[in-house]
Design an enzyme around this catalytic site. Structure first.
Site, PDB file in Angstrom:
ATOM      1  N   SER A 126       0.816  -1.218   0.000  1.00  0.00           N
ATOM      2  CA  SER A 126       0.000   0.000   0.000  1.00  0.00           C
ATOM      3  C   SER A 126       0.848   1.265   0.000  1.00  0.00           C
ATOM      4  CB  SER A 126      -0.871  -0.003   1.265  1.00  0.00           C
ATOM      5  OG  SER A 126      -1.409   1.283   1.495  1.00  0.00           O
ATOM      6  N   GLU A 128       0.291   3.662   1.745  1.00  0.00           N
ATOM      7  CA  GLU A 128       0.390   4.099   3.147  1.00  0.00           C
ATOM      8  C   GLU A 128       1.790   3.850   3.707  1.00  0.00           C
ATOM      9  OE1 GLU A 128      -1.929   5.453   5.591  1.00  0.00           O
ATOM     10  OE2 GLU A 128      -2.828   6.100   3.717  1.00  0.00           O
ATOM     11  N   TYR A 150      -1.525   0.217  10.580  1.00  0.00           N
ATOM     12  CA  TYR A 150      -1.830  -0.408   9.284  1.00  0.00           C
ATOM     13  C   TYR A 150      -0.603  -0.334   8.368  1.00  0.00           C
ATOM     14  CZ  TYR A 150      -3.678  -0.756   4.523  1.00  0.00           C
ATOM     15  OH  TYR A 150      -3.876  -1.113   3.201  1.00  0.00           O
TER      16      TYR A 150
HETATM   17  O1  F7E Z   1      -9.034   8.363   3.929  1.00  0.00           O
HETATM   18  C1  F7E Z   1      -9.341  11.777   5.265  1.00  0.00           C
HETATM   19  C2  F7E Z   1      -8.427  10.805   5.978  1.00  0.00           C
HETATM   20  O2  F7E Z   1     -10.092   6.290   4.828  1.00  0.00           O
HETATM   21  C3  F7E Z   1      -8.527   9.251   2.964  1.00  0.00           C
HETATM   22  C4  F7E Z   1      -7.280   2.421   2.260  1.00  0.00           C
HETATM   23  O3  F7E Z   1      -7.791   1.731   1.145  1.00  0.00           O
HETATM   24  O4  F7E Z   1      -6.009   3.872   0.846  1.00  0.00           O
HETATM   25  C5  F7E Z   1      -6.986   3.855   1.890  1.00  0.00           C
HETATM   26  O5  F7E Z   1      -6.513   4.530   3.046  1.00  0.00           O
HETATM   27  C6  F7E Z   1      -8.226  10.602   3.587  1.00  0.00           C
HETATM   28  C7  F7E Z   1      -7.411  10.526   4.890  1.00  0.00           C
HETATM   29  O6  F7E Z   1      -8.388   6.161   2.945  1.00  0.00           O
HETATM   30  C8  F7E Z   1     -12.619  11.445   6.780  1.00  0.00           C
HETATM   31  O7  F7E Z   1      -7.887  11.395   7.158  1.00  0.00           O
HETATM   32  C9  F7E Z   1     -11.262  13.059   6.257  1.00  0.00           C
HETATM   33  O8  F7E Z   1      -6.430  11.526   4.888  1.00  0.00           O
HETATM   34  O9  F7E Z   1     -10.624   7.028   2.464  1.00  0.00           O
HETATM   35  P1  F7E Z   1      -9.636   6.930   3.566  1.00  0.00           P
HETATM   36  P2  F7E Z   1      -6.852   6.051   3.410  1.00  0.00           P
HETATM   37  O10 F7E Z   1      -6.692   6.188   4.861  1.00  0.00           O
HETATM   38  O11 F7E Z   1      -6.058   6.971   2.558  1.00  0.00           O
HETATM   39  C10 F7E Z   1      -4.762   3.241   1.155  1.00  0.00           C
HETATM   40  C11 F7E Z   1      -3.929   3.252  -0.096  1.00  0.00           C
HETATM   41  C12 F7E Z   1      -4.907   1.902   1.767  1.00  0.00           C
HETATM   42  O12 F7E Z   1      -4.058   1.028   1.602  1.00  0.00           O
HETATM   43  C13 F7E Z   1      -6.003   1.726   2.750  1.00  0.00           C
HETATM   44  O13 F7E Z   1      -6.291   0.349   2.959  1.00  0.00           O
HETATM   45  O14 F7E Z   1      -9.458  11.210   3.957  1.00  0.00           O
HETATM   46  N1  F7E Z   1     -10.675  11.903   5.867  1.00  0.00           N
HETATM   47  N2  F7E Z   1     -12.455  12.805   6.818  1.00  0.00           N
HETATM   48  C14 F7E Z   1     -11.490  10.869   6.183  1.00  0.00           C
HETATM   49  N3  F7E Z   1     -11.365   9.526   5.987  1.00  0.00           N
HETATM   50  C15 F7E Z   1     -12.393   8.733   6.420  1.00  0.00           C
HETATM   51  N4  F7E Z   1     -12.298   7.390   6.235  1.00  0.00           N
HETATM   52  N5  F7E Z   1     -13.512   9.264   7.044  1.00  0.00           N
HETATM   53  C16 F7E Z   1     -13.670  10.620   7.252  1.00  0.00           C
HETATM   54  O15 F7E Z   1     -14.668  11.056   7.818  1.00  0.00           O
END
Ligand code: F7E
Length: 328
Positions: A126, A128, A150
């Site tokens: 990932s 990440e 993660y």
């Molecule tokens: O967050 C911000 C949050 O949860 C994206 C997974 O598939 O991609 C994914 O990880 C951004 C972050 O994805 C909310 O803080 C703001 O900066 O959609 P996300 P992620 O964490 O980038 C990678 C490549 C993976 O490998 C992972 O498995 O959005 N954000 N407000 C929020 N995120 C969430 N979930 N919810 C909110 O309310």
């Protein structure tokens, strides 16, 4: 003879698109499914595929169950996608997340080298793993500085995959996929949450949407394009590690602006509020990938844009939500 593929995490977003791709390429497709307390909803994303899929119970933390599935299937290709994939939840369930990702991957590699050493192995690493790296835009050589349980677990699994490639001579590749979305995305990831939130407000089912950090930026692609990259990695002459990304970076704020405007609500600032609950204790601020290696060596490139991907999510989720409202 048909080629046989085994997918862990087949019931997730990527697993479902990958299963469709491999069936279209005339593979026999097997999926390993863990026993969960909610079997009714567990296979929703693959139900439409029907009896063409062969599903077997098996858990990446239960080595005996993996051995059983490996012996039964004799796979030519293994796609290891199973994980606890929510970054924020990895702070509240760090041990579970680390076990499933690190130990789960080690178990899959061990079982492959024991029972299917000829098989080509894909590991879902990932973006990440890079954390807040200073090396930008990010490619395979950028420094990896994980900032969540993660990400740290994925980094270990990434190294284990490389170690088995060398020490056991497995054809084992790491796909370093940046964020990838679709109408099948879980509703607690930000793209799907924003799309559903805007549709709920438009439909009168909610009056605001609570989010966390609006200033974070991500490189968002479509899952359908990204599973094609997984398959291409296993058709390459040599195993390797590949960044898969669009090269374009968009903020959560601009994501909101696009979606709220598109559904006809206008300015997102009238509806979106920030809430402590959705902030992360350690945020990865920015991600933008450079997929030159995948373009050059795999002839891969994305066919969806950020906008066409969101338009599809709005359309499909919109239909799903109005069908549910009619059923009420
Ligand atoms: O967050 C911000 C949050 O949860 C994206 C997974 O598939 O991609 C994914 O990880 C951004 C972050 O994805 C909310 O803080 C703001 O900066 O959609 P996300 P992620 O964490 O980038 C990678 C490549 C993976 O490998 C992972 O498995 O959005 N954000 N407000 C929020 N995120 C969430 N979930 N919810 C909110 O309310």
């Amino acid at each position: 003879m048909k080629r046989k593929a085994l997918i862990t995490g087949i019931a997730g977003q990527d697993g479902s698109y990958l299963a469709e791709l491999l069936l279209a390429k005339d593979y026999d497709v097997f999926g390993m499914i863990p026993r969960r307390s909610t079997p009714e909803t567990q296979t929703l994303r693959i139900e439409h595929i029907g009896s063409q899929l062969h599903l077997e119970y098996g858990d990446v933390l239960d080595l005996a169950s993996i051995y059983r599935v490996m012996k039964l299937v004799h796979p030519d290709e293994i796609y290891h996608l199973a994980a606890q994939s929510h970054v924020r939840i990895s702070f509240t369930e760090p041990i579970h997340t680390t076990s499933v990702i690190s130990l789960g991957t080690l178990n899959m590699l061990e079982a492959t080298s024991e029972f299917a050493p000829w098989a080509r192995f894909y590991h879902a690493a990932s973006s990440e793993m890079y954390g807040n790296t200073p090396d930008y835009p990010i490619n395979e050589d950028s420094r990896m500085i994980p900032c969540s349980p993660y990400a740290a677990a994925k980094l270990q699994a990434y190294h284990l995959t490389q170690i088995f490639r060398v020490s056991k001579r497995l054809f084992a590749s790491n796909g370093i996929l940046f964020n990838h979305e679709s109408p099948r995305r879980g509703l607690n990831f930000v793209t799907a949450k924003v799309v559903k939130g805007a549709l709920d407000i438009r439909g009168g089912r909610a009056d605001r949407l609570e989010l966390g950090n609006l200033d974070a930026t991500r490189d968002w692609g479509h899952a359908e394009d990204y599973v094609r990259a997984m398959w291409l990695m296993l058709q390459a002459p040599q195993p390797g590690d590949y960044v898969v990304a669009t090269g374009r970076e968009v903020s959560v704020r601009d994501l909101c602006a696009y979606v709220f405007d598109k559904v006809g609500l206008g300015d997102y600032r009238k509806y979106v509020v920030t809430s402590e609950r959705f902030l992360r204790p350690f945020e990865l601020e920015h991600l933008r990938g450079d997929a030159s290696k995948a373009r050059r060596d795999l002839d891969w490139q994305p066919t969806w844009t950020f906008e066409t991907m969101l338009d599809e999510m709005i359309e499909v989720l919109g239909r799903r939500l109005s069908a549910a409202a009619t059923a009420d």
